[in-house]
Design a protein around this motif. Structure first.
Motif, mmCIF file in Angstrom:
data_model
loop_
_atom_site.group_PDB
_atom_site.id
_atom_site.type_symbol
_atom_site.label_atom_id
_atom_site.label_comp_id
_atom_site.label_asym_id
_atom_site.label_seq_id
_atom_site.Cartn_x
_atom_site.Cartn_y
_atom_site.Cartn_z
ATOM 1 N N ARG A 502 0.854 -1.132 0.058
ATOM 2 C CA ARG A 502 0.035 0.003 0.149
ATOM 3 C C ARG A 502 0.827 1.350 0.003
ATOM 4 O O ARG A 502 1.908 1.365 0.647
ATOM 5 N N LYS A 503 0.474 2.379 -0.878
ATOM 6 C CA LYS A 503 1.431 3.378 -0.939
ATOM 7 C C LYS A 503 1.477 4.196 0.309
ATOM 8 O O LYS A 503 2.490 4.670 0.989
ATOM 9 N N ASP A 504 0.088 4.326 1.080
ATOM 10 C CA ASP A 504 0.188 5.084 2.220
ATOM 11 C C ASP A 504 0.961 4.467 3.380
ATOM 12 O O ASP A 504 1.558 4.981 4.159
ATOM 13 N N ALA A 505 1.041 3.155 3.400
ATOM 14 C CA ALA A 505 1.970 2.386 4.436
ATOM 15 C C ALA A 505 3.324 2.682 4.127
ATOM 16 O O ALA A 505 4.286 2.913 5.117
ATOM 17 N N VAL A 506 3.763 2.629 2.758
ATOM 18 C CA VAL A 506 5.158 3.032 2.435
ATOM 19 C C VAL A 506 5.571 4.223 2.739
ATOM 20 O O VAL A 506 6.496 4.625 3.291
#
Length: 576
Positions: A502-506
């Protein structure tokens, strides 16, 4: 240092100060008392009623009536303190000192007993000889915690050396006692004995009872572990979220606070123009420097005390490692609520376990510290404890100043690598709390072995000379780490996020053990060869730009736009 905001501190703010000094080996002065017949001096400021019951004031809950305890708070005088430090440093160059100790909690009582216990001697003290600022009873003199005072045992026959030095610095210097045989400390008023204490029992407990407190796991602990990232929808507009993240109080620059005082006193600060993750202090006359860091993410500790406290130790070590140092030793201030609350004591026990495991792994002995209980406020029937806050102060040694590593991007075109592993993890992150309003989650992923291996790898890379910069990831995750490297240099970045997460997690997740480094194109092959030696995970994210910010080939603006928000946000909030 660190500034951390949370509602739990609203009624009970915490201030922990870490101080480090440099002493030449062989010139230490011990806090001990020995030599029967040696005189005992009190030096520094006169004694007043401020600070009486200061230690006991710190060991009870705050409530509506706490304002009446204001006399329990010591009144400090930094100028007087500086004079005392200069005088005692000059005294240390003489052969007159047997032992010396500052006066903290319980004042004369504590220092006289501790020095006597350490030296296995006794002491007679005449309280009527203590310089006073006001009329005081003997018990008040014993318990006063007035600042800027020291107790000194002087070699008999060398009293004049001491008197001359403190007269030069215009400080009080009075002979108030004498070292005796045995282990008893006696306190007199004129010729009347008004108190007596067995020194060893007072200091080490003697026959005092040892309490084994009960503790129990709070219900929230397992509830927090049930958090599922899949229950949180990933925002469609990550750029808008990224802008909001930079303005959060726990992420924005603390410049508004630290620029209100002089950070260059003594010209020892080596990070004024190009900062490192840790504070780096010059050791003049040598090739060495000291690296220092203070860390504690109390939200992590609240979510899981054992893991959270190990993460606090590890982050302090990571800051020192990224700055070119080798972690050396730890001190701490352990701030908790009421220990008679089984859930609070459970937090305390877990934190000690986590600290112990991490300190043993990094070989950083805990050389001292402080425990502060009862950090909670009772208003009516409501009790609000602070998050468990075991603040870690760590010091490290940069064995050669050529290894000092700063956090800023150095040149356009440098490659940006992340050492460590990206994960689908946003637990207890500033992103989860402030953007999604979710407060209940466990600690982000942490593995002590992985943390240690990554730090040893970075230490080796620095000493091989292949890194242009290094910066650890903490609050705000990868996104904030990338920006902070740019704020220090005016340069930007162009990165590609891994597609499997997930981009938000990265971007915003705060899982531990991750370090951003930059490498010049000519050092790329050597860097990769060295990384392959120990099996540490790493990933090429992108490269340094002239100032533009690009994520996945999308234009996210210029680093200067984010820096303006970052630098002004906290001042705007606190000035409102």
């Amino acid at each position: 240092g660190e500034v951390y905001f949370d509602e739990c501190y609203h009624q009970n703010p915490l201030v922990n100060a870490f101080s480090a000094g440099i002493v030449e080996v062989g010139k230490q002065i011990s806090a001990t008392s020995s030599g029967v017949g040696n005189p005992v001096f009190i030096v520094g400021s006169a004694t007043g009623k401020d600070g009486i019951h200061g230690a006991s004031f710190a060991s009870k809950d705050l409530d509506e009536d706490s304002a009446e305890d204001i006399p329990s708070v010591q009144v400090g005088d930094p100028f007087q303190e500086k004079l005392l430090l200069e005088a005692t440093m000059e005294l240390a160059t003489t052969d007159a000192v047997v032992g010396m100790q500052d006066m903290g909690a319980a004042g004369i009582t504590c220092s006289s007993c501790e020095m006597s216990a350490a030296g296995e001697h006794g002491m007679d003290v005449w309280l009527d000889k203590v310089p006073l600022r006001q009329n005081m009873e003997p018990w008040e003199i014993l318990l006063s915690e007035s600042q800027e005072r020291m107790l000194i045992v002087v070699e008999k026959g060398k009293e004049q050396k001491v008197l001359d030095i403190f007269d030069k610095w215009d400080l009080e210097c009075e002979e108030i006692g004498v070292v005796t045989e045995g282990g008893t400390v006696n306190y007199f008023w004129d010729s009347e004995l008004v108190g007596t204490l067995p020194a060893e029992s007072a200091v080490l407990g003697g026959g005092a009872p040892v309490y084994h407190r009960e503790w129990s796991e709070p219900t929230y602990y397992q509830e927090f572990k049930n958090f599922d990232i899949n229950a949180v929808e990933e925002p469609a507009d990550l750029k808008s979220v990224a802008t909001k993240m930079v303005a959060l109080p726990n992420i924005a620059s603390k410049r508004f606070i630290y620029e209100q005082y002089d950070s260059m006193v003594g010209t020892r600060n080596m990070g004024t123009n190009d900062p490192s993750d840790a504070g780096v202090v010059n050791i003049k006359g040598t090739d060495k420097a000291l690296a220092m860091s203070v860390d504690c993410n109390s939200r992590f500790v609240n979510a899981d005390p054992e893991v959270g406290c190990a993460m606090a130790v590890s982050e302090a070590a990571r800051n020192i490692t990224c700055s070119g140092g080798i972690p050396s030793a730890v001190t701490n201030c352990l701030n908790f609520g009421n220990p008679y609350n089984p859930e609070v004591y459970w937090q305390f026990v877990g934190s000690i376990k986590g600290m112990s495991a991490a300190c043993e792994k990094f070989e950083t002995p805990v050389t001292g510290g402080n425990v502060s209980f009862y950090n909670q406020t009772q208003i009516g029937d409501t009790i609000e404890p602070v998050f468990p806050t075991p603040t870690i102060g760590m010091i490290g040694v940069v064995e050669d100043k050529k290894f000092i590593t700063t956090l800023s991007y150095k040149a356009k075109g440098d490659l940006i690598f992340m050492i460590g592993v990206n994960r689908d993890d946003i637990s207890s992150s500033q992103y989860l709390i402030n953007i999604h309003g979710v407060s209940n989650s466990s600690t982000p992923y942490f593995d002590l072995e992985e943390e240690y291996a990554n730090q040893k790898q970075v230490q080796m890379l620095i000493r091989e000379g292949v890194l242009n910069s290094a910066h650890d990831l903490s609050e705000g995750g990868l996104w904030v780490g990338l920006l902070e490297k740019g704020f220090a240099s005016g340069l930007g970045f162009d990165i590609t996020l891994p597609a499997e997460h997930r981009k938000d997690a990265v971007l915003f997740g705060e899982s531990a053990s991750r370090i951003l480094v930059t490498v010049s194109e000519e050092n790329k092959d050597k860097f990769i060869d060295l990384m392959m030696l120990n099996g540490c995970d790493f990933d090429l994210l992108g490269h340094v730009t002239k100032g533009g910010v690009r994520v996945d080939d999308e234009d996210w603006g210029h680093v200067s736009e984010y820096q303006e928000i970052y630098d002004s946000a906290l001042g705007t909030i606190l000035s409102a």
